[in-house]
Design an enzyme around this catalytic site. Structure first.
Site, PDB file in Angstrom:
ATOM      1  N   CYS A  24      -3.031   1.535   6.775  1.00  0.00           N
ATOM      2  CA  CYS A  24      -3.326   0.915   7.927  1.00  0.00           C
ATOM      3  C   CYS A  24      -3.728   1.788   8.993  1.00  0.00           C
ATOM      4  CB  CYS A  24      -2.199   0.290   8.403  1.00  0.00           C
ATOM      5  SG  CYS A  24      -0.722   1.576   8.628  1.00  0.00           S
ATOM      6  N   GLU A  50       8.844   3.699  14.185  1.00  0.00           N
ATOM      7  CA  GLU A  50       9.395   4.071  12.977  1.00  0.00           C
ATOM      8  C   GLU A  50       9.342   5.546  13.072  1.00  0.00           C
ATOM      9  OE1 GLU A  50       7.757   1.527   9.821  1.00  0.00           O
ATOM     10  OE2 GLU A  50       9.561   0.039  10.173  1.00  0.00           O
ATOM     11  N   ASN A 100       0.837  -1.339  -0.078  1.00  0.00           N
ATOM     12  CA  ASN A 100       0.132   0.100   0.087  1.00  0.00           C
ATOM     13  C   ASN A 100       0.813   1.270   0.204  1.00  0.00           C
ATOM     14  OD1 ASN A 100       0.637  -0.468   2.602  1.00  0.00           O
ATOM     15  ND2 ASN A 100      -1.300   0.098   3.510  1.00  0.00           N
ATOM     16  N   GLU A 131       4.828  -3.543  12.263  1.00  0.00           N
ATOM     17  CA  GLU A 131       3.913  -2.564  12.105  1.00  0.00           C
ATOM     18  C   GLU A 131       2.810  -3.129  11.403  1.00  0.00           C
ATOM     19  OE1 GLU A 131       4.214   0.460  12.957  1.00  0.00           O
ATOM     20  OE2 GLU A 131       6.043   0.979  13.357  1.00  0.00           O
TER      21      GLU A 131
HETATM   22  P1  NAD Z   1       0.487  -8.907   4.077  1.00  0.00           P
HETATM   23  O1  NAD Z   1       0.856  -9.213   5.354  1.00  0.00           O
HETATM   24  O2  NAD Z   1      -0.140  -9.725   3.367  1.00  0.00           O
HETATM   25  O3  NAD Z   1       1.716  -8.634   3.187  1.00  0.00           O
HETATM   26  C1  NAD Z   1       2.839  -7.876   3.643  1.00  0.00           C
HETATM   27  C2  NAD Z   1       4.109  -8.486   3.493  1.00  0.00           C
HETATM   28  O4  NAD Z   1       4.370  -9.745   3.768  1.00  0.00           O
HETATM   29  C3  NAD Z   1       4.372  -8.570   2.034  1.00  0.00           C
HETATM   30  O5  NAD Z   1       5.557  -8.399   1.312  1.00  0.00           O
HETATM   31  C4  NAD Z   1       4.198 -10.344   1.755  1.00  0.00           C
HETATM   32  O6  NAD Z   1       4.705 -10.535   0.348  1.00  0.00           O
HETATM   33  C5  NAD Z   1       4.881 -10.628   2.856  1.00  0.00           C
HETATM   34  N1  NAD Z   1       4.316 -12.103   3.301  1.00  0.00           N
HETATM   35  C6  NAD Z   1       3.277 -12.478   3.144  1.00  0.00           C
HETATM   36  N2  NAD Z   1       3.154 -13.901   3.758  1.00  0.00           N
HETATM   37  C7  NAD Z   1       4.369 -14.064   4.293  1.00  0.00           C
HETATM   38  C8  NAD Z   1       5.049 -15.113   4.650  1.00  0.00           C
HETATM   39  N3  NAD Z   1       4.495 -16.346   4.825  1.00  0.00           N
HETATM   40  N4  NAD Z   1       6.345 -14.927   4.723  1.00  0.00           N
HETATM   41  C9  NAD Z   1       7.089 -13.987   4.629  1.00  0.00           C
HETATM   42  N5  NAD Z   1       6.656 -12.680   4.169  1.00  0.00           N
HETATM   43  C10 NAD Z   1       5.243 -12.855   3.788  1.00  0.00           C
HETATM   44  O7  NAD Z   1      -0.158  -7.398   3.967  1.00  0.00           O
HETATM   45  P2  NAD Z   1      -0.550  -6.573   2.681  1.00  0.00           P
HETATM   46  O8  NAD Z   1      -1.859  -6.977   2.429  1.00  0.00           O
HETATM   47  O9  NAD Z   1       0.619  -6.380   2.011  1.00  0.00           O
HETATM   48  O10 NAD Z   1      -0.483  -5.232   3.387  1.00  0.00           O
HETATM   49  C11 NAD Z   1      -1.915  -4.660   3.988  1.00  0.00           C
HETATM   50  C12 NAD Z   1      -1.700  -4.959   5.633  1.00  0.00           C
HETATM   51  O11 NAD Z   1      -0.435  -4.043   5.913  1.00  0.00           O
HETATM   52  C13 NAD Z   1      -2.737  -4.337   6.496  1.00  0.00           C
HETATM   53  O12 NAD Z   1      -3.131  -5.251   7.288  1.00  0.00           O
HETATM   54  C14 NAD Z   1      -2.178  -3.243   6.868  1.00  0.00           C
HETATM   55  O13 NAD Z   1      -2.931  -2.514   8.162  1.00  0.00           O
HETATM   56  C15 NAD Z   1      -0.900  -3.374   7.114  1.00  0.00           C
HETATM   57  N6  NAD Z   1       0.040  -2.160   7.244  1.00  0.00           N
HETATM   58  C16 NAD Z   1       0.338  -1.709   8.235  1.00  0.00           C
HETATM   59  C17 NAD Z   1       1.060  -0.688   8.553  1.00  0.00           C
HETATM   60  C18 NAD Z   1       1.819  -0.061   9.636  1.00  0.00           C
HETATM   61  O14 NAD Z   1       2.737   0.765   9.952  1.00  0.00           O
HETATM   62  N7  NAD Z   1       1.154  -0.687  11.025  1.00  0.00           N
HETATM   63  C19 NAD Z   1       1.415   0.216   7.166  1.00  0.00           C
HETATM   64  C20 NAD Z   1       1.217  -0.261   6.090  1.00  0.00           C
HETATM   65  C21 NAD Z   1      -0.039  -1.424   6.148  1.00  0.00           C
END
Ligand code: NAD
Length: 484
Positions: A290, A464, A157, A256
């Site tokens: 997020c 962060e 995102n 995060e």
């Molecule tokens: P996601 O957890 O599906 O993916 C995040 C990352 O993790 C990606 O690079 C993905 O390839 C990787 N990933 C997925 N499965 C994995 C595994 N088994 N092993 C290693 N890596 C793996 O999340 P998303 O859909 O990409 O992003 C949306 C989510 O991120 C939402 O829940 C959002 O709230 C959160 N987010 C949080 C923040 C924050 O700062 N707190 C910021 C942005 C997004």
């Protein structure tokens, strides 16, 4: 894709200062979420390539760590300047792979670059302590040293900012890093790495491993004992899994994770300001952030006025391809996201909520969802607990302050919360009672490089940005000097 500098569009991964393909030659097609067209292919890497990236980061560590903070800051400053000089190209690459409107993409480039500028300087201020000793013949000193080789796993995102928010403090602190960008948005990451190389970041200090198989790369990053820290931004379920995987080698972990942000509007609020804050917080990036509002919690006396004014503002939003002039709401990232958002809206409407505007896929079809306002939403509906990640504003109703705070805190998440009130006593009370890492008071946009970003409860661990952000990449060493 029309770019001023077409060499920023990289279709290879970046390991040890070289642009490389996957060992087996596998590729991952990157699609434009606005129209489904394939825009590029990047290597589909696995554990073997990740292991080499970690080895490169390990080999680069001694020389990078040995540089002075001032020397590292010169390189980071150059990197920052190159990001800003290429803002337009980076924004186009981002819009085409991620979907957000071009104006927002330009904003993210500047936001992402700001971490590099800020942490380059902050690296010079990683002070330790000289601690008064309980024994006259001893001296006690605490110094901060880089953690070592770090891994970063980032979401789609914010394809640039979520990387620089980690890489900038890591590199400023003297750490080296392997980044695994999200499979949907690697092109922004690769362009940022190319600019890093041009800025003079030495080979191996920053590596980008692309993949369509996150578990394969993530498995190596979490199991490899050379990696001393993982910084992850993404969903809570994946964060929990990675945290467990890091336990075997006792890595430091920053997480995060997801949010379920409440936005409370009290009777004494400036309603026009609240609507403005609501639009900025809820509909930015089509609701895919997020810290996006997930629940509007509105007091009885202003509920109808707020709903009406919010719906009027939402009606003015232009939905479309992020590259087109005037677009305010771009597409969602993929069809799965559209199905999820639509399911949450259907669940709410099925249980008695009313869509005063939107409530369905947009007429453009594809990944476009109509900006939506739902009234009459209650705690029994799934939107009360689940991250929507789409342009949908559910409005809950409350009577007393206690009820509002209880509703706001009734979630396993604790990332960002917002509220609007002009009563100074209430402002302090509510701000203190909200179980969240960040609170916006009469303000819907709270992220910047100087403030500590992060959550409590199942929204994560660590911060962060700000001077707290660099501590995540530093270990404290205590030195006891005797025989004085
Ligand atoms: P996601 O957890 O599906 O993916 C995040 C990352 O993790 C990606 O690079 C993905 O390839 C990787 N990933 C997925 N499965 C994995 C595994 N088994 N092993 C290693 N890596 C793996 O999340 P998303 O859909 O990409 O992003 C949306 C989510 O991120 C939402 O829940 C959002 O709230 C959160 N987010 C949080 C923040 C924050 O700062 N707190 C910021 C942005 C997004």
């Amino acid at each position: 894709m029309q770019l001023k500098d077409s060499s920023l569009l990289k279709q290879q991964a970046y390991i040890d200062g070289s642009w490389v393909d996957a060992d087996e030659g596998g590729k991952n097609a990157i699609r434009n979420p606005a129209n489904g067209e394939v825009i590029a292919h990047v290597p589909d890497m696995g554990a073997a390539e990740t292991k080499r990236a970690i080895a490169a980061a390990d080999a680069a560590l001694p020389a990078w760590r040995a540089k002075t903070a001032k020397e590292r800051a010169v390189i980071l400053r150059k990197w920052f300047e190159l990001l800003m000089a290429n803002q337009e190209d980076l924004a186009r690459i981002m819009t085409i792979e991620q979907g957000k409107p071009l104006a927002e993409a330009r904003g993210e480039v500047a936001y992402g670059a700001s971490f590099i500028e800020w942490f380059g300087e902050e690296g010079k201020r990683t002070y330790g302590d000289v601690i008064p000793s309980p024994a006259g013949d001893k001296r006690i000193i605490a110094v901060k040293q880089p953690v070592g080789v770090c891994a970063a796993i980032t979401p789609w995102n914010f394809p640039i900012a979520m990387i620089t928010r980690k890489a900038a403090p890591a590199l400023a602190a003297g750490c080296t890093m392997v980044v695994k960008p999200a499979e949907a948005t690697p092109l922004s990451a690769l362009a940022v790495a190319e600019l890093g190389a041009r800025a003079g970041i030495p080979a191996g200090v920053l590596n980008i491993v692309t993949t369509a198989r996150p578990a394969a790369v993530g498995g190596e990053l979490t199991a490899n004992p050379t990696v001393r820290k993982l910084s992850f931004t993404g969903s809570t379920p994946v964060g929990k899994r990675l945290m467990a995987q890091c336990a075997d080698t006792v890595k430091r972990v920053s997480l995060e994770l997801g949010g379920n942000a409440p936005f409370i509007v009290f009777n004494d609020a400036d309603i026009d300001a609240a609507v403005k804050g609501a639009i900025a917080s809820k509909y930015r990036n089509a609701g895919q952030t997020c810290v996006c509002v997930n629940r509007f919690i509105v007091q009885d006396g202003v509920y109808d006025e707020f709903a009406e004014k919010l719906a009027i503002a939402v009606a003015e939003m232009t939905v479309g391809d992020g590259l087109e002039n005037g677009t305010v709401i771009g597409p969602l990232i993929n069809q799965a996201a559209v199905t999820k958002v639509d399911g949450l809206v259907a669940d709410a409407v099925g249980k008695g909520a009313k869509a005063v505007i939107g409530g369905a896929q947009h007429a453009l079809g594809g990944n476009f969802y109509a900006p939506t306002v739902l009234t009459g939403v209650t705690s029994e509906m799934a939107v009360a607990q689940e991250e929507i990640f789409g342009p949908v504003a559910p409005l809950f109703r409350f009577k007393t302050d206690e009820e509002a705070v209880a509703l706001a805190n009734n979630t396993r998440y604790g990332l960002a919360a917002y509220f609007y009130s002009r009563d100074i006593g209430r402002v302090w009370r509510v701000a203190e009672q909200l179980e969240y890492g960040m609170v916006g008071i009469n303000e819907g946009l709270i992220s910047n490089e100087v403030a500590p970003f992060g959550g409590v409860k199942e929204s994560g661990i660590g911060r962060e940005g700000s001077h707290y952000g660099i501590d995540e990449y530093l270990s404290i060493k205590y030195m006891c000097m005797g025989g004085i």
